[in-house]
Design an enzyme around this catalytic site. Sequence first.
Site: not given
Length: 348
Positions: A47, A130, A164
Amino acid sequence: MNYDSIVRVAAVQAEPEWYDIEASVDKAIGLIEEAGRGGAELVAFPEVFISGYPWHLWLGSPGWGVGRFGKRFHASAMAVDGPQIARIRDAARVAGTAVVMGYSERAAGSVYMSQAFIGADGELIANRRKLKPTHVERSLYGEGDGSGFGVHPIGSALVGGLNCWEHYQPLSKYAMYSLHEQIHVASWPSMSMASDYYIHSAKASEEAVRMYAMEGQTFVLASTQIVTEKAHEFFCEDEEQVAVLGHGGGFSRIIGPDGSDLVPPPAPDAETVLFADLDLSAITLAKTFADPVGHYSRPDVLSLRINHAANKVTVSTGGDAEPVATPEVCEVVPSEDDVVGVSGQSPA
């Protein structure tokens, strides 16, 4: 779908060049070249590897973080159509290796936690953001939208990804499972930060990606950052902050659809590239036992509605002026009426 191929893959575990976009791209290119020399058809990155996870969010007040790091952080983010990503795309083409790159995406004045899917020919296949940044990340990053739920034909496999703690979101995971993902890129920072809560640990995060592989019957490439003394020197002003930031925190893995490790796990502070050969036929064996978007589903009882539309901040109602817009490169997986049922059956 193809379940007869062997796909060689790589997963990166490395420390970024903190808030330095050119040095971060240089390092990423070196790792892509290493993956190519190792014969990988696909290499997965952590990430926001470019240009590093913003640990300043967790180490002090918002005012302290913005004052010390704000301008430098924004300058180190990468535009999806900028010269730095062009260098990465060229490196992928030269290495003959597809890339899923985690990066802080700069779009005008905002920044997003993004994953770029780049083909072995250097073409940008898709870009996702995200969906919901986690906790204090929301003070820095914008949100993605449903257009980021997609799988992409890369070589002989369908490849998707999440960032994540998206791996702690049941509906986001199920949305991906419903697309019959074969290789999943799980991009993470380091999980080095000192905490009394088990869920913040590298071990808990490893368990999350292992469960993802078992639930979705997919191969998982977990790619993580690490923290070393270089990060302490960059972020920390005192020993208290050093103690909070911690050390190591890497847990890169390559996991099979039965939840097993396909290669030995690296040390949590080691910089390395993991390689494995994935036999896609292993997915069919795993799904024989439990396919939550197929024979093990109950769409008459439980269903999931997904809005795949990309968010638009303006809507033109006429006039001669052409609006200036950020290019949309996210692949949208079509679905009838934008609904995916629990059965996960894709429309014809």
